[in-house]
Scaffold this motif. Structure first.
Motif: not given
Length: 376
Positions: A182-187, A265-267, A271-272, A280-283
């Motif tokens: 799971t990824g939790r993204l903040r743009v 790791a590859s996924l 994504v990044e 995209v400016n993201f955390t």
């Protein structure tokens, strides 16, 4: 009424909404101790874990389950109170009836019956229970597996009593599970007035092209054991609610279900790379719930197939589909893992139910697997 039905009802009466065990494991521990099992409580935080063993040395056969259940939802939507077991038309109703207090009861009865008939059996028989399968899955079997590594606890074969069957008992067994990442993204953007976009930075616009690529990409082709990796956005939120404000940030939650054709790791890296390629400016915070595993053809799968043929008269589908289970923490210890349990059609639903006939057959099915493995 049979022993396994009575025990399942006793468990259902205990409102063990995750991570509360509500006394289930203490009751089972006392019962197993009377059958000569050594019992150990492993409590981490608010989570109860039970490790019960009979015999010593190898091979080690473990039955794995959980005593916690999901919340009931609206109680008045149930035909009968969810923690008051009721049998109607050959079906036992109650929260946890299928997922998985019936499986837990059947495993306990199977172990009791086997050691009663074979008190000097070879190897070790064990039961591992947690109250953290339906919740965060942090202080449950994940923590126990860490403790087992420290102890160098051997596990050869593990049968997970999760409700695997689709329409009839034994028509499907799980021989592996996909990994879950799971990824939790903040743009990050800059809030401003919609009439002056040059003075703001809209995170929705910044993420839109990257999102299109993320949802369109084919991450891998899968392999003989697993389907291709899937990517799904589960949550997406931005904006203040006003129609004249450019939002200052965007939040997204997404999940990969992946087999052995990709790695976590590859996924993460791919994504990044995509996000950076679109400026995209993201955390981004990642959570790996578990890596994929698959049990190859061997003694455990053979024993399970033979037992299903004997007691159900069918040849099951052998699948790695579905969600995750606590088997993902046991397989990395070097164990072969299969999942076999009752029909899963009503799990997590209102009026959850299990067939009484299936429940009464389940202990013999589990006992047959033990017999094939230990050749007792």
């Amino acid at each position: 009424m049979s022993d396994v039905v009575d025990l399942t009802c006793d468990l259902i009466r205990r409102a063990s909404v995750t991570p509360d065990d509500a006394g289930c494991q203490a009751m089972l521990a006392a019962r197993l101790a009377q059958s000569g099992f050594a019992v150990e409580s492993l409590r981490y935080g608010d989570v109860d874990n039970l490790w019960a063993t009979h015999g010593d040395g190898g091979p080690v056969v473990v039955f794995l389950g959980h005593t916690d259940v999901v919340p009931t939802g609206a109680v008045d939507a149930w035909a009968s109170p969810p923690f008051e077991p009721v049998i109607r038309d050959g079906l036992l109703y109650g929260r946890g009836a299928a997922d998985m207090k019936s499986g837990v009861a059947a495993m306990v009865v199977a172990l009791e019956e086997f050691v009663r008939a074979n008190p000097q059996h070879p190897g070790t028989l064990a039961l591992l229970l947690t109250s953290d399968e339906e919740g965060a899955s942090i202080d449950g079997v994940r923590r126990v597996a860490d403790e087992f590594r420290r102890r160098e606890q051997r596990i050869d074969w593990c049968v997970v009593g999760e409700p695997s069957s689709k329409t009839v008992l034994g028509d499907l067994i799980r021989v592996g599970r996909r990994g879950s990442l799971t990824g939790r993204l903040r743009v990050h953007g800059v809030q401003g007035h919609v009439a002056y976009p040059e003075k703001a930075d809209n995170p929705i616009h910044a993420f839109a092209e990257a999102l299109a690529q993320l949802t369109a990409i084919r991450w891998d082709e899968g392999n003989d054991a697993f389907p291709p990796t899937s990517f799904q956005i589960s949550n997406l939120h931005s904006g203040t609610g006003a129609d004249n404000v450019i939002p200052g940030d965007l939040h997204a939650v997404f999940n990969f279900r992946f087999g052995t054709a990709s790695t976590s790791a590859s996924l993460r890296e791919r994504v990044e790379v995509i996000l950076r390629a679109h400026s995209v400016n993201f955390t981004l915070d990642w959570w790996l719930s578990g890596d994929p595993f698959v049990t190859p053809s061997g003694k455990l799968r053979d024993a399970t197939l033979a037992s299903i043929a004997e007691h159900c008269g069918i040849v099951p589908e052998q699948s790695t589909g579905g969600g995750t289970s606590d088997g993902r923490f046991i397989a990395p210890l070097g164990a072969e893992v299969v999942e076999l349990g009752p029909v899963n059609a009503t799990i997590h639903k209102v009026d959850e139910q299990v067939s009484v006939s299936d429940l009464q057959r389940l202990p013999a099915l589990y006992g047959s697997i033990i017999g094939h493995l230990l050749q007792a």
